[in-house]
Design a protein around this motif. Structure first.
Motif, PDB file in Angstrom:
ATOM      1  N   HIS A  36       7.462 -58.784  43.650  1.00  0.00           N
ATOM      2  CA  HIS A  36       7.077 -58.298  42.331  1.00  0.00           C
ATOM      3  C   HIS A  36       7.444 -56.829  42.188  1.00  0.00           C
ATOM      4  N   VAL A  37       8.136 -56.515  41.101  1.00  0.00           N
ATOM      5  CA  VAL A  37       8.469 -55.127  40.761  1.00  0.00           C
ATOM      6  C   VAL A  37       7.699 -54.784  39.490  1.00  0.00           C
ATOM      7  N   PRO A  38       6.716 -53.905  39.561  1.00  0.00           N
ATOM      8  CA  PRO A  38       5.757 -53.755  38.457  1.00  0.00           C
ATOM      9  C   PRO A  38       6.154 -52.768  37.367  1.00  0.00           C
ATOM     10  N   PHE A  39       7.399 -52.305  37.353  1.00  0.00           N
ATOM     11  CA  PHE A  39       7.785 -51.238  36.433  1.00  0.00           C
ATOM     12  C   PHE A  39       8.471 -51.785  35.187  1.00  0.00           C
ATOM     13  N   CYS A  40       8.150 -51.215  34.044  1.00  0.00           N
ATOM     14  CA  CYS A  40       8.823 -51.526  32.781  1.00  0.00           C
ATOM     15  C   CYS A  40       9.106 -50.223  32.041  1.00  0.00           C
ATOM     16  N   ALA A  41      10.167 -50.225  31.259  1.00  0.00           N
ATOM     17  CA  ALA A  41      10.474 -49.033  30.458  1.00  0.00           C
ATOM     18  C   ALA A  41       9.442 -48.846  29.357  1.00  0.00           C
ATOM     19  N   THR A  42       9.044 -49.957  28.740  1.00  0.00           N
ATOM     20  CA  THR A  42       7.966 -49.949  27.741  1.00  0.00           C
ATOM     21  C   THR A  42       7.170 -51.234  27.926  1.00  0.00           C
ATOM     22  N   ASN A  50       1.175 -57.795  35.221  1.00  0.00           N
ATOM     23  CA  ASN A  50       0.766 -56.613  35.974  1.00  0.00           C
ATOM     24  C   ASN A  50       1.941 -55.641  36.049  1.00  0.00           C
ATOM     25  N   THR A  51       2.130 -54.893  34.964  1.00  0.00           N
ATOM     26  CA  THR A  51       3.265 -53.976  34.870  1.00  0.00           C
ATOM     27  C   THR A  51       2.795 -52.607  34.401  1.00  0.00           C
ATOM     28  N   TYR A  52       3.651 -51.599  34.673  1.00  0.00           N
ATOM     29  CA  TYR A  52       3.298 -50.204  34.398  1.00  0.00           C
ATOM     30  C   TYR A  52       4.538 -49.481  33.883  1.00  0.00           C
ATOM     31  N   THR A  53       4.321 -48.573  32.942  1.00  0.00           N
ATOM     32  CA  THR A  53       5.448 -47.864  32.346  1.00  0.00           C
ATOM     33  C   THR A  53       5.644 -46.468  32.909  1.00  0.00           C
ATOM     34  N   SER A  54       4.690 -45.945  33.619  1.00  0.00           N
ATOM     35  CA  SER A  54       4.782 -44.564  34.091  1.00  0.00           C
ATOM     36  C   SER A  54       5.274 -44.484  35.522  1.00  0.00           C
ATOM     37  N   ASP A  55       6.101 -43.453  35.794  1.00  0.00           N
ATOM     38  CA  ASP A  55       6.510 -43.182  37.175  1.00  0.00           C
ATOM     39  C   ASP A  55       5.411 -42.459  37.952  1.00  0.00           C
ATOM     40  N   GLU A  56       4.414 -41.967  37.243  1.00  0.00           N
ATOM     41  CA  GLU A  56       3.386 -41.139  37.877  1.00  0.00           C
ATOM     42  C   GLU A  56       2.219 -41.997  38.366  1.00  0.00           C
ATOM     43  N   GLY A  95       9.155 -59.416  37.643  1.00  0.00           N
ATOM     44  CA  GLY A  95       8.456 -58.226  37.198  1.00  0.00           C
ATOM     45  C   GLY A  95       7.594 -58.475  35.998  1.00  0.00           C
ATOM     46  N   GLY A  96       7.437 -57.396  35.207  1.00  0.00           N
ATOM     47  CA  GLY A  96       8.185 -56.168  35.223  1.00  0.00           C
ATOM     48  C   GLY A  96       9.683 -56.347  34.986  1.00  0.00           C
ATOM     49  N   THR A  97      10.370 -55.270  35.281  1.00  0.00           N
ATOM     50  CA  THR A  97      11.824 -55.241  35.158  1.00  0.00           C
ATOM     51  C   THR A  97      12.408 -54.797  36.484  1.00  0.00           C
ATOM     52  N   PRO A  98      12.750 -55.742  37.370  1.00  0.00           N
ATOM     53  CA  PRO A  98      13.273 -55.360  38.683  1.00  0.00           C
ATOM     54  C   PRO A  98      14.489 -54.455  38.613  1.00  0.00           C
ATOM     55  N   THR A  99      15.324 -54.649  37.584  1.00  0.00           N
ATOM     56  CA  THR A  99      16.561 -53.885  37.510  1.00  0.00           C
ATOM     57  C   THR A  99      16.359 -52.471  36.979  1.00  0.00           C
ATOM     58  N   LEU A 100      15.109 -52.040  36.821  1.00  0.00           N
ATOM     59  CA  LEU A 100      14.852 -50.615  36.654  1.00  0.00           C
ATOM     60  C   LEU A 100      15.003 -49.884  37.989  1.00  0.00           C
ATOM     61  N   LEU A 101      14.899 -50.639  39.101  1.00  0.00           N
ATOM     62  CA  LEU A 101      15.229 -50.068  40.405  1.00  0.00           C
ATOM     63  C   LEU A 101      16.741 -50.014  40.542  1.00  0.00           C
ATOM     64  N   PRO A 102      17.277 -49.060  41.258  1.00  0.00           N
ATOM     65  CA  PRO A 102      18.720 -49.050  41.501  1.00  0.00           C
ATOM     66  C   PRO A 102      19.156 -50.331  42.196  1.00  0.00           C
ATOM     67  N   ALA A 103      20.347 -50.794  41.881  1.00  0.00           N
ATOM     68  CA  ALA A 103      20.871 -52.002  42.524  1.00  0.00           C
ATOM     69  C   ALA A 103      20.868 -51.846  44.040  1.00  0.00           C
TER      70      ALA A 103
END
Length: 407
Positions: A36-42, A50-56, A95-103
């Motif tokens: 699971h990659v929990p990051f999304c741009a929005t 279970n996703t999050y938009t902040s890098d902080e 995810g989330g958006t796994p491809t927000l991580l670098p390839a």
């Protein structure tokens, strides 16, 4: 370039262990890994994942450090499973958006899987992606690194529908990304659709289906919009800004999708999934539907091995802190008894094209199945041969029928 991230030393003896009963059949039951990659741009207005938009999010929980946390948890999983760890047949990065991580990070995670686990020669490796989060270059790197399948979140080709869903990509970008994935060498390409959004017309849905079929896809997933409590969409509907999706409209949209996809050579194999042939089916999802074994990696990820189910702590910072401390990330667990597993086999199996044996049902369930045949919800020929198989009409009422047949 060496993409492998450094593997951490083996963690100390974990408080989380697999009990003996869960290990029975470990070597012979299909086994997959979910990351699971929990990051999304929005955050999309309808989404309650279970996703999050902040890098902080704290040390270890931001995108830059996340792949290392995943690799450390993979090592812990390998230690818990022990030297007889099963062969990995599928890997699904969601995810989330796994491809927000670098390839490079995603490839490094897959390299760690290969280092830590035996991996099948024909392993299926999927990543989810939003259309705006990939490029021809990133897709080529993912394919070169071992990914074989991509699932792109298209949702709709109507701009006003994407706006209601809070999607960021332009209507044509999903099909364009599918072409780029094929050009990069991906063997299997899926587009995800959502139907029944407020303001969507029959013509909008027809256009979305046409756009999907203009793309080089061999798999399509189409889901009715569900208004989840606590989401922005639910709040807008509660305030009267948008209407609640209509059940009759949802049924019409489903029939429209099924007819269109069938004409194009895609056949349903699960109520919400269509594929050109057996090879194009999502093997990782089939593993779920068969109640096989999978190990979930990442915050909030769920796992199931031999009847034991557990789930990780949800917040990325809490998850990362546990991994860094050499502790189990599990927040809770339960052991499914025979009745629980039998119930899940019916709930999942009935949604599949092949259905399930009538012997899986209780005596009361078999009586209700006979009545469902009379009502046109189960196929009479299949019932005669001892199986419960949904008719086209039955698929529209699958959830209600599952409740009937499971007492």
């Amino acid at each position: 370039m060496d993409t492998a991230l450094p593997l951490l030393p083996a963690p100390p003896a974990a408080p989380f262990v697999l009990p003996g009963p869960a290990r029975e059949g470990l070597a012979t039951t299909p086994f997959g890994l979910y990351v699971h990659v929990p990051f999304c741009a929005t955050r999309c207005g309808y989404c309650d994942f279970n996703t999050y938009t902040s890098d902080e999010l704290g040390p270890g929980a931001n995108r830059a450090e996340y792949a290392g946390t995943v690799v450390a948890e993979l090592r812990r999983a390998a230690v818990v499973l022990g030297p007889d760890r099963p062969e990995v047949s599928t890997v699904f990065v969601g995810g989330g958006t796994p491809t927000l991580l670098p390839a490079e990070d995603l490839v490094a995670v897959l390299a760690a899987v290969r280092e830590l686990f035996p991996v099948a020669d024909d392993v299926e490796v999927t990543t989810e992606a939003n259309p705006e989060s990939v490029t021809p270059q990133s897709l080529a790197r993912l394919r070169e690194g071992g990914f074989t399948r991509i699932s792109l979140g298209m949702q709709s080709a109507a701009e006003h529908v994407l706006t209601v869903l809070d999607r960021r990509h332009t209507p044509g970008r999903a099909a364009e990304a599918a072409h780029e994935a094929r050009a990069a060498g991906f063997e299997h390409v899926n587009l995800d659709l959502i139907y029944g959004a407020p303001g969507e017309t029959e013509a909008d849905w027809a256009t979305s289906l046409d756009v999907v079929l203009s793309a080089p896809v061999d798999h399509v997933s189409a889901y009715a919009l569900i208004v989840e409590e606590g989401t922005r969409l639910a709040r807008r509907i509660a305030r009267g800004e948008l209407p609640m999706p209509d059940d009759d409209v949802l049924a019409d949209r489903y029939e429209q999708a099924d007819a269109t996809l069938r004409r194009a050579g895609l056949e349903w194999y699960e109520v919400s999934n269509w594929a050109t042939d057996r090879a194009a089916r999502c093997r990782h999802n089939e593993l779920y539907w068969a109640n096989a074994n999978w190990w979930g990696i990442g915050p909030g990820a769920h796992s199931h091995v031999g009847g034991l189910r557990w789930w990780n702590v949800k917040h990325p910072a809490a998850h990362a802190a546990r991994i860094a401390a050499g502790e189990s990330p599990a927040a809770g667990s339960e052991f499914l008894d025979d009745d629980d597993r039998a119930l899940e086999a019916v709930m999942l199996g009935l949604r599949l094209r092949d259905g399930l044996p009538l012997t899986r049902l209780s005596a009361a369930g078999r009586l209700r199945a006979a009545d469902a045949v009379v009502r046109g919800l189960l196929d009479p020929a299949a019932h005669e041969s001892g199986r419960a198989v949904l008719t086209d009409r039955g698929r529209l009422l699958a959830d209600a029928l599952v409740r009937e047949l499971t007492d």
